[in-house]
Design an enzyme around this catalytic site. Structure first.
Site, PDB file in Angstrom:
ATOM      1  N   GLU A 175      -5.166  -4.712  11.026  1.00 45.91           N
ATOM      2  CA  GLU A 175      -5.275  -4.771   9.560  1.00 45.91           C
ATOM      3  C   GLU A 175      -5.464  -6.177   8.980  1.00 45.91           C
ATOM      4  O   GLU A 175      -4.740  -6.595   8.074  1.00 45.91           O
ATOM      5  CB  GLU A 175      -4.041  -4.106   8.934  1.00 45.91           C
ATOM      6  CG  GLU A 175      -3.863  -2.674   9.407  1.00 45.91           C
ATOM      7  CD  GLU A 175      -2.588  -2.008   8.884  1.00 45.91           C
ATOM      8  OE1 GLU A 175      -1.851  -2.620   8.111  1.00 45.91           O
ATOM      9  OE2 GLU A 175      -2.346  -0.857   9.268  1.00 45.91           O
TER      10      GLU A 175
ATOM     11  N   ASN B  24      -7.828  -3.049  15.167  1.00 45.80           N
ATOM     12  CA  ASN B  24      -7.441  -1.764  14.573  1.00 45.80           C
ATOM     13  C   ASN B  24      -7.287  -1.907  13.058  1.00 45.80           C
ATOM     14  O   ASN B  24      -6.686  -2.878  12.585  1.00 45.80           O
ATOM     15  CB  ASN B  24      -6.094  -1.360  15.194  1.00 45.80           C
ATOM     16  CG  ASN B  24      -5.652   0.047  14.856  1.00 45.80           C
ATOM     17  OD1 ASN B  24      -6.411   1.001  15.025  1.00 45.80           O
ATOM     18  ND2 ASN B  24      -4.420   0.190  14.388  1.00 45.80           N
TER      19      ASN B  24
ATOM     20  N   HIS C 275      -6.218   7.412   8.371  1.00 49.71           N
ATOM     21  CA  HIS C 275      -5.202   8.052   7.520  1.00 49.71           C
ATOM     22  C   HIS C 275      -5.960   8.682   6.351  1.00 49.71           C
ATOM     23  O   HIS C 275      -6.401   7.979   5.437  1.00 49.71           O
ATOM     24  CB  HIS C 275      -4.189   7.015   7.019  1.00 49.71           C
ATOM     25  CG  HIS C 275      -3.342   6.462   8.124  1.00 49.71           C
ATOM     26  ND1 HIS C 275      -2.448   7.240   8.822  1.00 49.71           N
ATOM     27  CD2 HIS C 275      -3.261   5.228   8.663  1.00 49.71           C
ATOM     28  CE1 HIS C 275      -1.834   6.498   9.745  1.00 49.71           C
ATOM     29  NE2 HIS C 275      -2.320   5.276   9.670  1.00 49.71           N
TER      30      HIS C 275
ATOM     31  N   GLU D 201      -4.845   6.566  14.493  1.00 49.87           N
ATOM     32  CA  GLU D 201      -3.635   6.959  13.737  1.00 49.87           C
ATOM     33  C   GLU D 201      -3.940   8.158  12.844  1.00 49.87           C
ATOM     34  O   GLU D 201      -3.490   8.228  11.692  1.00 49.87           O
ATOM     35  CB  GLU D 201      -3.138   5.782  12.875  1.00 49.87           C
ATOM     36  CG  GLU D 201      -2.871   4.522  13.668  1.00 49.87           C
ATOM     37  CD  GLU D 201      -2.276   3.380  12.840  1.00 49.87           C
ATOM     38  OE1 GLU D 201      -1.821   3.604  11.705  1.00 49.87           O
ATOM     39  OE2 GLU D 201      -2.273   2.234  13.359  1.00 49.87           O
TER      40      GLU D 201
ATOM     41  N   ASP E 104      -4.156  11.196  10.595  1.00 46.49           N
ATOM     42  CA  ASP E 104      -3.381  12.216   9.882  1.00 46.49           C
ATOM     43  C   ASP E 104      -4.116  12.514   8.583  1.00 46.49           C
ATOM     44  O   ASP E 104      -4.885  11.684   8.092  1.00 46.49           O
ATOM     45  CB  ASP E 104      -1.898  11.853   9.685  1.00 46.49           C
ATOM     46  CG  ASP E 104      -1.637  10.522   9.000  1.00 46.49           C
ATOM     47  OD1 ASP E 104      -2.585   9.893   8.471  1.00 46.49           O
ATOM     48  OD2 ASP E 104      -0.456  10.109   8.973  1.00 46.49           O
TER      49      ASP E 104
HETATM   50  O1  9MR Z   1       4.580   4.961  10.837  1.00 51.97           O
HETATM   51  C1  9MR Z   1       5.090   3.651  10.733  1.00 51.97           C
HETATM   52  C2  9MR Z   1       6.359   3.661   9.896  1.00 51.97           C
HETATM   53  O2  9MR Z   1       7.387   4.346  10.587  1.00 51.97           O
HETATM   54  C3  9MR Z   1       6.786   2.247   9.569  1.00 51.97           C
HETATM   55  O3  9MR Z   1       7.864   2.288   8.665  1.00 51.97           O
HETATM   56  C4  9MR Z   1       5.628   1.474   8.968  1.00 51.97           C
HETATM   57  C5  9MR Z   1       6.023   0.058   8.665  1.00 51.97           C
HETATM   58  O4  9MR Z   1       4.990  -0.693   8.165  1.00 51.97           O
HETATM   59  O5  9MR Z   1       4.530   1.475   9.874  1.00 51.97           O
HETATM   60  C6  9MR Z   1       4.038   2.771  10.091  1.00 51.97           C
HETATM   61  O6  9MR Z   1       2.907   2.725  10.929  1.00 51.97           O
HETATM   62  C7  9MR Z   1       1.781   2.037  10.427  1.00 51.97           C
HETATM   63  C8  9MR Z   1       1.057   1.453  11.607  1.00 51.97           C
HETATM   64  O7  9MR Z   1       1.918   0.659  12.363  1.00 51.97           O
HETATM   65  C9  9MR Z   1      -0.157   0.664  11.178  1.00 51.97           C
HETATM   66  N1  9MR Z   1      -1.029   1.435  10.332  1.00 51.97           N
HETATM   67  C10 9MR Z   1      -0.403   2.134   9.221  1.00 51.97           C
HETATM   68  C11 9MR Z   1       0.778   2.962   9.716  1.00 51.97           C
HETATM   69  C12 9MR Z   1       1.384   3.761   8.579  1.00 51.97           C
HETATM   70  O8  9MR Z   1       1.925   2.908   7.615  1.00 51.97           O
END
Ligand code: 9MR
Length: 351
Positions: free
Chosen positions: A174, A215, A251, A279, A281
């Protein structure tokens, strides 16, 4: 129109680099069984696999899930065991979890997941070595070369620890804004544009065999952000910066515009990198949600270098967007319409 001929699919399969099961030498005694198997193999119904991982494996791909610490829950673990052929830690391999104080590594969560994957014959994706979010507090205040050294040391420590065990690493996560500019994170501000390639070089040195991925989210079509990432990947490939894959988080929502989704994946694949849905969903329910899942799956299986799909969680119950019920299994671990759509799309790519 895309070329969907079986010839093209065969060529695509041949050009993928995913591991295959070793083929044992045939004996005369096996001939009868082989003939029976051949009949089955050519019957369309016999080819349909009944799990996501099994269906993806028919064409050399994985189907994975992000895993949070719920392996002790019977339905969670049995669903993961049965359906998914790859795992990624939802949080346990991030910087805050793995290096809470400088130089003091904690691999407990990641090690548990890797041990689980090895016991159950699953691939592991690594997520994520360098990201502006979920940095431990001690990183946030670092400046200049001090931050550069900390980043390199973190990558060496984590990717080095898991060397040889990770199929693909999200090395950088990101780093771009919607408009295609670099995100103004501490990394960008302190280290300048070179930090991304610096991170990939450090990851290559630490684990030379893992596929190294960039990513991001919001790259679900041709847009300013995916254009900027495309230019970076093209430049890295031209200059020999070790980047092997691009992760498309995906997402999504039930009304997401996917009109250029596949074309976008394809242009990256045409640069010679693997593409992965990392990722996935989709907020929503029923046919609308299933339709988005179907389109994403069809896009991946149509592209030779799309070597796997990961959904961001096993069940709606523990999803980061639980209210939006975005996953193929509901909170009681029942298969949703989305599940059927994905399975059918995976199976039809094999027939
Ligand atoms: O799903 C993850 C969540 O449990 C955490 O609290 C969060 C913290 O930033 O990160 C989420 O996963 C993220 C991933 O690492 C990167 N892309 C976006 C995902 C959803 O926020």
């Amino acid at each position: 129109m895309p070329d969907r001929s079986s010839r093209s699919r065969t060529a695509q399969r041949a050009s993928r680099h995913t591991p295959r099961r070793a083929r044992p030498a045939l004996t005369a005694a096996a001939t009868g069984a082989l003939a029976a198997a051949a009949v089955l193999a050519f019957s369309p119904t016999a080819q349909a696999a009944d799990t996501l991982g099994g269906a993806a494996a028919q064409h050399g791909r994985y189907f994975g899930a992000a895993v949070a610490p719920h392996l002790g829950e019977t339905d969670y673990e049995s669903t993961l065991n049965r359906e998914f052929s790859s795992v990624v830690a939802e949080n346990a391999m991030k910087w805050d979890a793995t290096e809470p104080s400088r130089g003091q590594f904690n691999f407990s969560g990641g090690d548990q997941l890797v041990a689980y994957a090895q016991q159950h014959g699953k691939f592991v994706r690594g997520h994520a070595l360098v990201w502006h979010a979920q940095q431990p507090g001690w990183v946030q205040g670092l400046t200049g070369d001090n931050l550069r050294q900390a980043m390199r040391n973190h990558i060496a420590g984590v990717a080095g620890h898991y060397k040889g065990k990770i199929d693909s690493w999200d090395v950088v996560n990101e780093a771009f804004e919607w408009d295609g500019s670099r995100r103004q994170s501490n990394l960008q501000q302190q280290l300048g544009n070179g930090w991304i390639e610096d991170a990939f070089r450090a990851a290559k040195a630490a684990d030379p065999k893992a596929k190294l991925c960039y990513n991001d989210y919001g790259t679900d079509g041709i847009n300013a952000k995916s254009d900027a990432i495309y230019r970076m990947v093209k430049d890295f490939r031209a200059r020999g910066v070790p980047l092997d894959c691009v992760g498309f988080q995906s997402h999504l929502a039930s009304n997401s515009d996917l009109s250029t989704y596949r074309q976008n994946l394809q242009r990256f694949a045409d640069l010679g990198v693997h593409v992965q849905i990392t990722e996935l969903d989709v907020g929503g329910s029923g046919a609308a949600q299933a339709n988005v899942y179907r389109q994403v799956t069809q896009a991946c299986v149509a592209i030779a270098r799309c070597n796997g799909i990961t959904v961001w969680g096993v069940t709606d119950k523990y999803s980061w967007r639980a209210q939006e019920t975005p996953l193929p299994f509901n909170s009681s671990y029942q298969k949703k319409e989305a599940y059927g759509a994905v399975l059918a799309a995976l199976n039809s790519a094999a027939s």
